[in-house]
Write a protein that holds these residues in place. Structure first.
Motif, PDB file in Angstrom:
ATOM      1  N   MET A  71       0.858  -1.397  -0.018  1.00 27.80           N
ATOM      2  CA  MET A  71       0.052  -0.040  -0.014  1.00 27.80           C
ATOM      3  C   MET A  71       0.810   1.276   0.030  1.00 27.80           C
ATOM      4  O   MET A  71       0.671   2.186  -0.845  1.00 27.80           O
ATOM      5  CB  MET A  71      -1.088  -0.062   1.236  1.00 27.80           C
ATOM      6  N   PRO A  72       1.765   1.569   1.049  1.00 28.11           N
ATOM      7  CA  PRO A  72       2.491   2.596   0.789  1.00 28.11           C
ATOM      8  C   PRO A  72       3.491   2.755  -0.510  1.00 28.11           C
ATOM      9  O   PRO A  72       3.978   3.578  -0.877  1.00 28.11           O
ATOM     10  CB  PRO A  72       3.362   2.672   2.153  1.00 28.11           C
ATOM     11  N   ILE A  73       4.009   1.353  -0.794  1.00 26.37           N
ATOM     12  CA  ILE A  73       4.780   1.594  -2.027  1.00 26.37           C
ATOM     13  C   ILE A  73       3.892   2.086  -3.367  1.00 26.37           C
ATOM     14  O   ILE A  73       4.656   2.913  -4.100  1.00 26.37           O
ATOM     15  CB  ILE A  73       5.646   0.210  -2.252  1.00 26.37           C
ATOM     16  N   SER A  74       2.777   1.559  -3.377  1.00 20.47           N
ATOM     17  CA  SER A  74       2.206   1.932  -4.512  1.00 20.47           C
ATOM     18  C   SER A  74       1.653   3.597  -4.409  1.00 20.47           C
ATOM     19  O   SER A  74       1.730   4.154  -5.367  1.00 20.47           O
ATOM     20  CB  SER A  74       0.696   1.107  -4.652  1.00 20.47           C
ATOM     21  N   GLY A  75       1.501   3.826  -3.120  1.00 18.60           N
ATOM     22  CA  GLY A  75       1.293   5.376  -2.941  1.00 18.60           C
ATOM     23  C   GLY A  75       2.700   6.046  -3.171  1.00 18.60           C
ATOM     24  O   GLY A  75       2.505   7.300  -3.923  1.00 18.60           O
ATOM     25  N   TYR A  76       3.706   5.651  -2.980  1.00 19.86           N
ATOM     26  CA  TYR A  76       5.101   6.350  -3.272  1.00 19.86           C
ATOM     27  C   TYR A  76       5.362   6.319  -4.591  1.00 19.86           C
ATOM     28  O   TYR A  76       5.654   7.086  -5.284  1.00 19.86           O
ATOM     29  CB  TYR A  76       6.158   5.422  -2.711  1.00 19.86           C
ATOM     30  N   VAL A  77       4.944   5.370  -5.462  1.00 14.11           N
ATOM     31  CA  VAL A  77       5.070   5.112  -6.659  1.00 14.11           C
ATOM     32  C   VAL A  77       4.148   6.220  -7.577  1.00 14.11           C
ATOM     33  O   VAL A  77       4.673   6.794  -8.478  1.00 14.11           O
ATOM     34  CB  VAL A  77       4.973   3.812  -7.299  1.00 14.11           C
ATOM     35  N   LYS A 132       9.042  11.204 -13.492  1.00 14.90           N
ATOM     36  CA  LYS A 132       7.858  11.404 -13.859  1.00 14.90           C
ATOM     37  C   LYS A 132       7.249  10.592 -14.974  1.00 14.90           C
ATOM     38  O   LYS A 132       7.873  10.298 -15.965  1.00 14.90           O
ATOM     39  CB  LYS A 132       7.521  12.923 -13.884  1.00 14.90           C
ATOM     40  N   ASN A 133       5.903  10.019 -14.931  1.00 12.43           N
ATOM     41  CA  ASN A 133       5.330   9.142 -16.128  1.00 12.43           C
ATOM     42  C   ASN A 133       3.754   8.897 -15.882  1.00 12.43           C
ATOM     43  O   ASN A 133       3.479   8.375 -14.891  1.00 12.43           O
ATOM     44  CB  ASN A 133       6.068   7.758 -15.960  1.00 12.43           C
ATOM     45  N   GLU A 134       3.130   9.633 -16.721  1.00 12.16           N
ATOM     46  CA  GLU A 134       1.878   9.733 -16.507  1.00 12.16           C
ATOM     47  C   GLU A 134       1.005   8.419 -16.520  1.00 12.16           C
ATOM     48  O   GLU A 134       0.080   8.025 -15.595  1.00 12.16           O
ATOM     49  CB  GLU A 134       1.185  10.615 -17.316  1.00 12.16           C
ATOM     50  N   SER A 135       1.487   7.501 -17.238  1.00 12.37           N
ATOM     51  CA  SER A 135       0.619   6.248 -17.363  1.00 12.37           C
ATOM     52  C   SER A 135       1.018   5.409 -16.235  1.00 12.37           C
ATOM     53  O   SER A 135       0.134   4.596 -15.692  1.00 12.37           O
ATOM     54  CB  SER A 135       0.990   5.391 -18.681  1.00 12.37           C
ATOM     55  N   LEU A 136       2.236   5.363 -15.748  1.00 11.10           N
ATOM     56  CA  LEU A 136       2.583   4.804 -14.474  1.00 11.10           C
ATOM     57  C   LEU A 136       2.063   5.312 -13.228  1.00 11.10           C
ATOM     58  O   LEU A 136       1.484   4.642 -12.246  1.00 11.10           O
ATOM     59  CB  LEU A 136       4.130   4.657 -14.364  1.00 11.10           C
ATOM     60  N   HIS A 137       1.896   6.658 -13.262  1.00 11.76           N
ATOM     61  CA  HIS A 137       1.215   7.229 -12.473  1.00 11.76           C
ATOM     62  C   HIS A 137      -0.050   6.982 -12.098  1.00 11.76           C
ATOM     63  O   HIS A 137      -0.751   6.599 -11.140  1.00 11.76           O
ATOM     64  CB  HIS A 137       1.350   8.942 -12.385  1.00 11.76           C
ATOM     65  N   GLU A 138      -0.881   6.628 -12.949  1.00 11.17           N
ATOM     66  CA  GLU A 138      -2.550   6.292 -13.142  1.00 11.17           C
ATOM     67  C   GLU A 138      -2.315   4.806 -12.706  1.00 11.17           C
ATOM     68  O   GLU A 138      -3.327   4.641 -11.814  1.00 11.17           O
ATOM     69  CB  GLU A 138      -2.807   6.349 -14.515  1.00 11.17           C
ATOM     70  N   MET A 139      -1.576   3.979 -13.107  1.00 14.36           N
ATOM     71  CA  MET A 139      -1.379   2.614 -12.889  1.00 14.36           C
ATOM     72  C   MET A 139      -1.225   2.428 -11.579  1.00 14.36           C
ATOM     73  O   MET A 139      -2.117   1.670 -10.551  1.00 14.36           O
ATOM     74  CB  MET A 139      -0.738   1.817 -13.562  1.00 14.36           C
ATOM     75  N   ALA A 140      -0.280   3.242 -10.780  1.00 18.70           N
ATOM     76  CA  ALA A 140       0.047   3.267  -9.401  1.00 18.70           C
ATOM     77  C   ALA A 140      -1.009   3.444  -8.474  1.00 18.70           C
ATOM     78  O   ALA A 140      -1.079   3.034  -7.463  1.00 18.70           O
ATOM     79  CB  ALA A 140       1.440   3.733  -9.067  1.00 18.70           C
ATOM     80  N   GLU A 181      -4.154   3.664  -9.218  1.00 12.41           N
ATOM     81  CA  GLU A 181      -5.485   2.627  -9.405  1.00 12.41           C
ATOM     82  C   GLU A 181      -4.791   1.394  -8.263  1.00 12.41           C
ATOM     83  O   GLU A 181      -5.840   0.872  -7.519  1.00 12.41           O
ATOM     84  CB  GLU A 181      -5.571   2.135 -10.790  1.00 12.41           C
ATOM     85  N   ALA A 182      -3.668   1.225  -8.406  1.00 13.99           N
ATOM     86  CA  ALA A 182      -3.199  -0.142  -7.625  1.00 13.99           C
ATOM     87  C   ALA A 182      -3.311   0.154  -6.069  1.00 13.99           C
ATOM     88  O   ALA A 182      -3.748  -0.576  -5.228  1.00 13.99           O
ATOM     89  CB  ALA A 182      -1.894  -0.639  -7.895  1.00 13.99           C
ATOM     90  N   HIS A 183      -3.306   1.468  -5.742  1.00 15.04           N
ATOM     91  CA  HIS A 183      -3.087   1.838  -4.436  1.00 15.04           C
ATOM     92  C   HIS A 183      -4.538   1.992  -3.739  1.00 15.04           C
ATOM     93  O   HIS A 183      -4.948   1.499  -2.793  1.00 15.04           O
ATOM     94  CB  HIS A 183      -2.632   3.520  -4.541  1.00 15.04           C
ATOM     95  N   GLU A 184      -5.473   2.415  -4.643  1.00 14.12           N
ATOM     96  CA  GLU A 184      -6.923   2.151  -4.294  1.00 14.12           C
ATOM     97  C   GLU A 184      -7.510   0.889  -4.261  1.00 14.12           C
ATOM     98  O   GLU A 184      -8.155   0.262  -3.143  1.00 14.12           O
ATOM     99  CB  GLU A 184      -7.861   2.827  -5.411  1.00 14.12           C
ATOM    100  N   ILE A 185      -7.037  -0.105  -5.079  1.00  7.27           N
ATOM    101  CA  ILE A 185      -7.320  -1.617  -5.012  1.00  7.27           C
ATOM    102  C   ILE A 185      -6.954  -2.079  -3.848  1.00  7.27           C
ATOM    103  O   ILE A 185      -7.363  -2.915  -3.250  1.00  7.27           O
ATOM    104  CB  ILE A 185      -7.195  -2.369  -6.462  1.00  7.27           C
ATOM    105  N   ILE A 186      -5.523  -1.867  -3.478  1.00  6.39           N
ATOM    106  CA  ILE A 186      -4.831  -2.269  -2.335  1.00  6.39           C
ATOM    107  C   ILE A 186      -5.644  -2.001  -1.003  1.00  6.39           C
ATOM    108  O   ILE A 186      -5.689  -2.835  -0.109  1.00  6.39           O
ATOM    109  CB  ILE A 186      -3.480  -1.886  -2.296  1.00  6.39           C
ATOM    110  N   SER A 187      -6.050  -0.770  -1.194  1.00  6.30           N
ATOM    111  CA  SER A 187      -6.790  -0.288   0.294  1.00  6.30           C
ATOM    112  C   SER A 187      -8.073  -1.001   0.325  1.00  6.30           C
ATOM    113  O   SER A 187      -8.313  -1.321   1.388  1.00  6.30           O
ATOM    114  CB  SER A 187      -6.980   1.339  -0.077  1.00  6.30           C
ATOM    115  N   PHE A 188      -8.804  -1.147  -0.731  1.00  6.06           N
ATOM    116  CA  PHE A 188     -10.070  -2.113  -0.602  1.00  6.06           C
ATOM    117  C   PHE A 188      -9.690  -3.536  -0.113  1.00  6.06           C
ATOM    118  O   PHE A 188     -10.481  -4.100   0.787  1.00  6.06           O
ATOM    119  CB  PHE A 188     -10.897  -2.219  -1.942  1.00  6.06           C
ATOM    120  N   THR A 189      -8.676  -4.118  -0.783  1.00  2.00           N
ATOM    121  CA  THR A 189      -8.362  -5.321  -0.388  1.00  2.00           C
ATOM    122  C   THR A 189      -7.799  -5.507   1.045  1.00  2.00           C
ATOM    123  O   THR A 189      -8.308  -6.424   1.800  1.00  2.00           O
ATOM    124  CB  THR A 189      -7.208  -5.762  -1.310  1.00  2.00           C
TER     125      THR A 189
END
Length: 177
Positions: free
Chosen positions: A98-104, A127-135, A137-145
């Motif tokens: 969770m914090p790693i995805s937030g950091y990314v 800086k990388n917009e597509s990786l920013h968006e993926m990270a 989304e991952a951060h949000e999914i991880i929070s629900f999980t």
């Protein structure tokens, strides 16, 4: 006692458990709120607390790997012990992811991360917009999980206390032996 024994968790393990639990249970709803309502002045505190969770999570994992584990209750089946091991392992992974995805997400979005104004965490990913968006989304999914796994963890802890009538909860609250 500071260290774990075969009968109970020591003070250090209990402090790691409860400090990380409180931080995560505060960070998840705050994160959802600030994202939903775009409350940008909360982000620095959320990110700093997330980095604290990562730091504590790494320390907790090191402590867990180098310390004795309290025994499971005698009446616990082999399948329940395996489920407990898997559940705890998943929690450790989520505490780190969770914090790693937030950091990314912050790093690839070009957003600074200050640790409560004491120092800045280096942004190691460009800086990388597509990786920013993926990270993000991952951060949000991880929070629900994580919340689902935490709810399961609490339900099982109460099952141990009220149905099985063993001292599992006391091992992590008072360190009873």
């Amino acid at each position: 006692m500071l260290a774990n024994t075969k009968k109970s968790y020591g003070l250090i393990a209990r402090l790691f458990h409860w400090s990380i639990a409180i931080l995560i249970l505060a960070l998840i709803p705050v994160g959802w709120y600030m994202a939903e309502y775009e409350v940008y002045d909360i982000y620095p505190y959320h990110k700093a607390a997330g980095m604290l969770v990562l730091f504590l999570g790494i320390l907790r994992l090191m402590w867990t790997l180098t310390n004795v584990h309290p025994d499971f209750p005698e009446q616990m089946s082999g399948m329940a012990k395996t489920a407990a091991y898997i559940g705890h392992s998943v929690l450790y992974v989520l505490i780190l992811l969770m914090p790693i995805s937030g950091y990314v997400s912050s790093s690839t979005g070009g957003y600074d991360i200050s640790f409560f104004g004491l120092f800045d965490i280096p942004l190691l990913i460009a800086k990388n917009e597509s990786l920013h968006e993926m990270a993000g989304e991952a951060h949000e999914i991880i929070s629900f999980t994580a919340l689902a796994i935490i709810i399961g963890h609490v339900i099982v802890a109460y099952k141990h206390h009220f149905i099985d009538k063993d001292n599992t909860i006391q091992k992590m609250t008072t360190g009873v032996k």
